[in-house]
Scaffold this motif. Structure first.
Motif, PDB file in Angstrom:
ATOM      1  N   LEU A   1     -18.401 -36.072 -17.838  1.00 58.09           N
ATOM      2  CA  LEU A   1     -19.090 -35.873 -19.112  1.00 58.09           C
ATOM      3  C   LEU A   1     -19.931 -37.106 -19.428  1.00 58.09           C
ATOM      4  O   LEU A   1     -19.411 -38.214 -19.528  1.00 58.09           O
ATOM      5  CB  LEU A   1     -18.092 -35.615 -20.244  1.00 58.09           C
ATOM      6  CG  LEU A   1     -17.148 -34.415 -20.081  1.00 58.09           C
ATOM      7  CD1 LEU A   1     -15.820 -34.839 -19.507  1.00 58.09           C
ATOM      8  CD2 LEU A   1     -16.946 -33.701 -21.409  1.00 58.09           C
ATOM      9  N   ASP A   2     -21.229 -36.908 -19.561  1.00 58.03           N
ATOM     10  CA  ASP A   2     -22.131 -38.034 -19.808  1.00 58.03           C
ATOM     11  C   ASP A   2     -22.555 -38.070 -21.272  1.00 58.03           C
ATOM     12  O   ASP A   2     -23.459 -37.357 -21.681  1.00 58.03           O
ATOM     13  CB  ASP A   2     -23.363 -37.927 -18.895  1.00 58.03           C
ATOM     14  CG  ASP A   2     -24.190 -39.211 -18.897  1.00 58.03           C
ATOM     15  OD1 ASP A   2     -23.823 -40.137 -19.632  1.00 58.03           O
ATOM     16  OD2 ASP A   2     -25.195 -39.266 -18.160  1.00 58.03           O
ATOM     17  N   GLU A   3     -21.897 -38.886 -22.041  1.00 61.18           N
ATOM     18  CA  GLU A   3     -22.169 -39.015 -23.483  1.00 61.18           C
ATOM     19  C   GLU A   3     -22.363 -37.657 -24.153  1.00 61.18           C
ATOM     20  O   GLU A   3     -23.429 -37.389 -24.720  1.00 61.18           O
ATOM     21  CB  GLU A   3     -23.411 -39.887 -23.720  1.00 61.18           C
ATOM     22  CG  GLU A   3     -23.285 -41.263 -23.069  1.00 61.18           C
ATOM     23  CD  GLU A   3     -24.231 -42.278 -23.670  1.00 61.18           C
ATOM     24  OE1 GLU A   3     -24.374 -42.276 -24.915  1.00 61.18           O
ATOM     25  OE2 GLU A   3     -24.814 -43.071 -22.914  1.00 61.18           O
ATOM     26  N   PRO A   4     -21.347 -36.805 -24.126  1.00 62.09           N
ATOM     27  CA  PRO A   4     -21.517 -35.445 -24.633  1.00 62.09           C
ATOM     28  C   PRO A   4     -21.813 -35.369 -26.131  1.00 62.09           C
ATOM     29  O   PRO A   4     -22.276 -34.342 -26.602  1.00 62.09           O
ATOM     30  CB  PRO A   4     -20.180 -34.766 -24.309  1.00 62.09           C
ATOM     31  CG  PRO A   4     -19.211 -35.874 -24.146  1.00 62.09           C
ATOM     32  CD  PRO A   4     -19.987 -37.029 -23.603  1.00 62.09           C
TER      33      PRO A   4
ATOM     34  N   LYS B   1     -24.308 -46.073 -16.032  1.00 61.52           N
ATOM     35  CA  LYS B   1     -23.252 -45.074 -16.196  1.00 61.52           C
ATOM     36  C   LYS B   1     -23.726 -43.675 -15.771  1.00 61.52           C
ATOM     37  O   LYS B   1     -23.053 -42.989 -15.009  1.00 61.52           O
ATOM     38  CB  LYS B   1     -22.779 -45.049 -17.658  1.00 61.52           C
ATOM     39  CG  LYS B   1     -22.321 -46.411 -18.175  1.00 61.52           C
ATOM     40  CD  LYS B   1     -21.891 -46.362 -19.635  1.00 61.52           C
ATOM     41  CE  LYS B   1     -22.977 -45.999 -20.621  1.00 61.52           C
ATOM     42  NZ  LYS B   1     -24.063 -46.994 -20.743  1.00 61.52           N
ATOM     43  N   SER B   2     -24.904 -43.280 -16.268  1.00 62.41           N
ATOM     44  CA  SER B   2     -25.415 -41.948 -15.912  1.00 62.41           C
ATOM     45  C   SER B   2     -25.695 -41.863 -14.417  1.00 62.41           C
ATOM     46  O   SER B   2     -25.426 -40.843 -13.780  1.00 62.41           O
ATOM     47  CB  SER B   2     -26.696 -41.640 -16.681  1.00 62.41           C
ATOM     48  OG  SER B   2     -26.447 -41.655 -18.054  1.00 62.41           O
ATOM     49  N   THR B   3     -26.237 -42.938 -13.868  1.00 64.37           N
ATOM     50  CA  THR B   3     -26.536 -42.953 -12.435  1.00 64.37           C
ATOM     51  C   THR B   3     -25.249 -42.781 -11.629  1.00 64.37           C
ATOM     52  O   THR B   3     -25.212 -42.024 -10.657  1.00 64.37           O
ATOM     53  CB  THR B   3     -27.234 -44.274 -12.060  1.00 64.37           C
ATOM     54  OG1 THR B   3     -28.334 -44.481 -12.945  1.00 64.37           O
ATOM     55  CG2 THR B   3     -27.734 -44.245 -10.641  1.00 64.37           C
TER      56      THR B   3
HETATM   57 MG   LIG Z   1     -26.813 -42.750 -19.769  1.00 64.47          MG
END
Ligand SMILES: [Mg+2]
Ligand SMILES: Nc1ncnc2c1ncn2[C@@H]1O[C@H](COP(=O)(O)OP(=O)(O)O)[C@@H](O)[C@H]1O
Lengths: 268, 246
Positions: free
Chosen positions: A183-186, A62-64
């Motif tokens: 938004l990455d796991e804010p 997901k982050s990638t």
């Molecule tokens: Mg991640």
């Protein structure tokens, strides 16, 4: 008595529809990291005003994916289009301009430790957009006010709580007036009692019509607000659909994953 | 014992202390040269391309691997000798580059190697995410480094800088081998004239001790002045607690 103009309202939606290409579109993004396939031909699109959520187990990419969409990582294959313009093969200068159009919120805030809250928000306006100091600071105050932190403008990141830090980082991204936000796991680095204040700010952005793609495990929050859930596993989006339809179907991977999540966290 | 007509211990001391100016300009000069070289080299080592990292690695390895005394001779007789001959041929007259310059360049280049490692450590100690966050706001790589990473890396580097200062101060005492009339060269002259070894070496020790104290105090003050509010507070509170319990 009828005239030509009375049929126009029926034609307008058609014309508008012809114009609606996605605000952002990812086509078959493939990314290798350390020789390992991390993203396997992921495609995804966001229309203007849409709010989509990306969920999936840890390590699923997901982050990638978010970083590829922002060109913080360059995809090995595939393309990212912003308003129809391809981001592949852009010059370095154009990549910087491309990134300005997209706001990014990180799990661990990444505030600039040596700057006060208001300077965190103002610095990119000054150094990237070349605004005057006064202009930038006045915009910074406005944006801090919108996230409820007008009174914390002079404090440094180390003097703020996690929830406040994340709100400053949202103000910092919004000050650039991006076309969309990633938004990455804010909220996943926050103590439980601080999650609400950040989700409130995100909900306000959604109500204001902000186009957003958010990685989150806050399903209770997401299911009422978002237009689509995308479920990722092993570098692929394997399920996507409206939250209610996905969650209502107990056989869907999304529903099973969320059931396991709520077992772990106790409720929701 | 007066070899010179107007020799007195007092005059000798004044003469030696006057050499302090040269020593101090040597140190400040080479620290600034080292800073100018060390910062970009550190940035290349952390963020740069593979060939850039390789070249910087080679540079650092060279200057850290060879004793300062050897470097001084190498630069003075080798590179500066060559430069004098080339310049002499071009300008068609005899050129003498002052040994001070050779010392300054040698110490500066060496300090650059050490400072690059100081700043490399400082950059790595920063949260890497801040660089990404800056890029995500549209900063160029150079912009992110100069506006976000550098101001913090400089702060983090101050304690190590104090260390580098005291090392340079002591290295500069070797400058006398090339004939730079800094403190140590003058001490040697006075010892040679008077044969009073111990008093003059005690004087040398005192002057170097004072300069070390002064520089480190100044850098400590700089560290306090530029401290980021709130940062590292937890650690300090912890230390204070432990101090009390001891
Ligand atoms: Mg991640
Ligand atoms: N720089 C890297 N080098 C090698 N592997 C990486 C790197 N960054 C992430 N990965 C791997 O990529 C996979 C996906 O990571 P990530 O996108 O952070 O997943 P998620 O955000 O879904 O938890 C993980 O297996 C992780 O170990």
């Amino acid at each position: 008595m009828t005239n030509q103009s009375s049929v126009l309202p029926f034609e307008r939606p058609k014309a508008a529809q012809a114009e609606t290409r996605p605000l952002m579109e990812a086509r078959n993004i493939t990314k290798y990291l350390g020789g390992k396939l991390i993203l396997d031909q992921v495609s995804l699109s966001l229309n203007k005003g849409e709010f989509k959520v990306l969920i999936g187990p840890s390590g699923s990419g997901k982050s990638t994916l978010l970083q590829c969409l922002h060109f913080l990582l360059i995809p090995d294959k595939g393309d990212v289009l912003l308003e129809g313009k391809s981001a592949m093969d852009m010059s370095h200068k154009n990549i910087c301009a491309f990134r300005q159009e997209i706001g990014m919120i990180f799990q661990d805030f990444n505030l600039f430790d040596h700057l006060t809250a208001k300077d965190n928000v103002a610095i990119a306006l000054r150094k990237v957009k070349k605004w005057s100091k006064d202009q930038a600071l006045s915009k910074a105050r406005d944006e801090l006010d919108k996230v409820g932190l007008a009174d914390k403008a002079e404090l440094y990141p180390a003097q703020l709580s996690g929830g406040q830090k994340q709100r400053v980082s949202i103000a910092r991204a919004m000050a650039m007036e991006p076309k969309l936000m990633l938004l990455d796991e804010p909220t996943s680095a926050l103590d439980p009692e601080l999650i609400g204040e950040v989700l409130n700010v995100v909900a306000n952005l959604a109500k204001g019509g902000m186009t957003m793609l958010m990685v989150t495990h806050q399903i209770g929050f997401a299911r009422h607000l978002v237009h689509e859930i995308n479920f990722m596993e092993n570098g692929r989006v394997i399920e996507s659909g409206h939250p209610e339809s996905l969650l209502a179907n107990p056989a869907s991977r999304t529903a099973m994953f969320c059931a396991r999540l709520s077992e772990l966290t106790g409720n929701q | 014992m007066s070899l010179l007509p107007d020799f007195s211990f007092y005059n000798a001391v004044i003469y030696i202390i006057k050499g302090t100016g040269l020593t101090v300009s040597l140190i400040i000069g080479s620290m600034l040269i080292g800073l100018t070289l060390g910062l970009p080299m550190a940035a290349i080592q952390v963020y740069g391309p593979r060939w850039g990292r390789f070249l910087v690695g080679l540079y650092v390895w060279f200057f850290r691997g060879i004793p300062i005394l050897v470097l001084l001779f190498l630069f003075y007789f080798g590179i500066f000798g060559l430069a004098e001959r080339l310049l002499g041929q071009i300008l068609e007259r005899r050129i003498n580059l002052p040994p001070f310059l050779a010392t300054l360049v040698t110490l500066g280049l060496t300090s650059g190697a050490y400072q690059s490692q100081i700043f490399r450590g400082a950059i790595l100690s920063l949260h890497l995410g801040q660089y990404k966050a800056a890029l995500s706001l549209g900063f160029t790589r150079v912009g992110a480094l100069s506006h976000i990473i550098l101001p913090q890396a400089l702060r983090v580097a101050i304690p190590a800088w104090a260390n580098e200062y005291s090392i340079l101060l002591k290295d500069s005492a070797l400058a006398y081998v090339l004939g730079t009339t800094e403190i140590m060269a003058r001490i040697k002259q006075m010892v040679w004239i008077t044969h009073l070894h111990v008093p003059f070496y005690i004087l040398a020790g005192l002057i170097y001790y004072f300069l070390t104290w002064l520089g480190i105090r100044a850098l400590k003050r700089l560290e306090t002045k530029t401290r980021i509010p709130g940062l590292g507070m937890e650690m300090e509170a912890e230390i204070a607690k432990n101090d009390q319990s001891v």
